[in-house]
Design an enzyme around this catalytic site. Structure first.
Site, short mmCIF file in Angstrom:
data_model
loop_
_atom_site.label_atom_id
_atom_site.label_comp_id
_atom_site.label_asym_id
_atom_site.label_seq_id
_atom_site.Cartn_x
_atom_site.Cartn_y
_atom_site.Cartn_z
N ASP A 22 1.17 -1.07 0.27
CA ASP A 22 -0.21 -0.08 -0.21
C ASP A 22 1.47 1.69 -0.32
OD1 ASP A 22 -1.16 2.07 0.42
OD2 ASP A 22 -2.52 1.77 2.32
N ASN A 49 6.07 5.18 -10.94
CA ASN A 49 4.71 4.94 -11.98
C ASN A 49 3.22 5.36 -11.31
OD1 ASN A 49 2.68 4.27 -13.86
ND2 ASN A 49 2.81 3.05 -12.66
N SER A 86 2.74 14.56 -15.31
CA SER A 86 0.99 14.28 -16.00
C SER A 86 1.52 15.87 -16.83
CB SER A 86 0.28 14.10 -15.43
OG SER A 86 -1.28 14.63 -16.05
N TYR A 141 -4.80 16.35 -8.09
CA TYR A 141 -3.96 15.61 -9.18
C TYR A 141 -2.90 16.96 -9.63
CZ TYR A 141 -2.51 12.69 -12.99
OH TYR A 141 -2.10 11.90 -14.13
N LYS A 193 0.85 15.90 -9.10
CA LYS A 193 2.09 15.92 -10.41
C LYS A 193 3.20 17.27 -10.71
CE LYS A 193 0.88 12.21 -11.18
NZ LYS A 193 1.65 11.15 -11.18
N THR A 239 -4.93 3.94 -21.37
CA THR A 239 -5.41 2.70 -20.24
C THR A 239 -6.65 2.06 -19.98
OG1 THR A 239 -5.57 4.81 -18.29
CG2 THR A 239 -3.56 4.33 -19.21
#
Length: 244
Positions: free
Chosen positions: A50, A77, A128, A141, A145, A176
């Site tokens: 985790d 990743n 990203s 997010y 990033k 994906t």
């Protein structure tokens, strides 16, 4: 081409999507590949972990070195994304995003550095294009990033003289499993998929293999003079201005 024969790589989140493509590419070119994520990974030497647990990074790196004897390549990743406006993000959710997307790579890098110093190895972080721009409702997010991009440069500056390189890849829209499920959920998936393709100058969306190819290059001696860089893999999306 066996650019990674005799080398050991660790790819977090390597069981699916971009991570799996990276792991497959590195293995194809000769690397012994370990992956780390929730659950087992039958394709590679998987380590169940985790990444939200601050004790996991030390345990992951120790497991790799105990089993392989050395570590040459670290690919950070694994990540997560949560959609919410700033006013609607609770502190716990905000911290979870930063923990998985930024703190885990920091702790993995910290644990890996003594071993990468011995092998003159390198790190590739998966950032990203949202570390450079933003889609709606992606505050946590984007912040994480952008932080990962900055962290990449800092590691490159601090450890380059030790023979350790650190770069980041910033993917755009990649096909994906998660993104394909998102397209399938649209009222007209075919029309939505075509529209997504049209926003890219190359007239298509990306594949995980597109990202893996660049990660493999940056992980290899072919990129020996490249460090501290953020490479976009987005089919030209960030270069294209919207119509006036």
């Amino acid at each position: 081409m066996m650019r990674f024969e005799g080398k050991t790589a660790l790819v977090t989140g390597g069981r699916s999507g971009i991570g799996r493509a990276i792991a497959e590419r590195l293995q194809y070119e000769g690397a012994r590949v370990f992956t780390a994520q929730r659950g087992a990974d039958p394709r590679f030497e998987g380590i169940e972990a985790d990444l939200g647990d601050p004790d996991s990074p030390d345990q992951i790196v120790s497991s790799v070195v105990d089993r392989a004897g050395h570590l040459d390549i670290l690919v950070n990743n694994a990540g997560m994304m949560q959609e919410a406006l700033v006013e609607d993000i609770g502190l716990e959710d905000w911290q979870r995003n930063l923990t998985v997307n930024l703190t885990a790579p920091f702790l993995l890098t910290k644990a890996a550095l003594p071993h990468l110093r011995q092998t003159r190895g390198n790190i590739v972080n998966i950032g990203s294009i949202e570390g450079l721009g933003s889609n709606p409702r992606h505050a946590a997010y984007c912040a994480s990033k952008a932080g990962l991009h900055g962290f990449t440069r800092a590691v490159a500056v601090d450890h380059g003289a030790e023979g350790i390189r650190c770069n980041a890849v910033a993917p755009g829209w990649i096909d994906t499993e998660l993104n394909m499920e998102f397209i399938a959920s649209m009222p007209d998936p075919d029309a939505f998929g075509q529209e997504i393709g049209r926003i890219h100058p190359v007239a298509r969306t990306g594949s995980p293999d597109d990202v893996a190819a660049l990660v493999a290059f940056l992980s290899s001696d072919d990129a020996a003079f490249i460090t501290g860089q953020i490479y976009t893999v987005d089919g030209g999306r960030m270069a294209k201005l919207s119509l006036p």
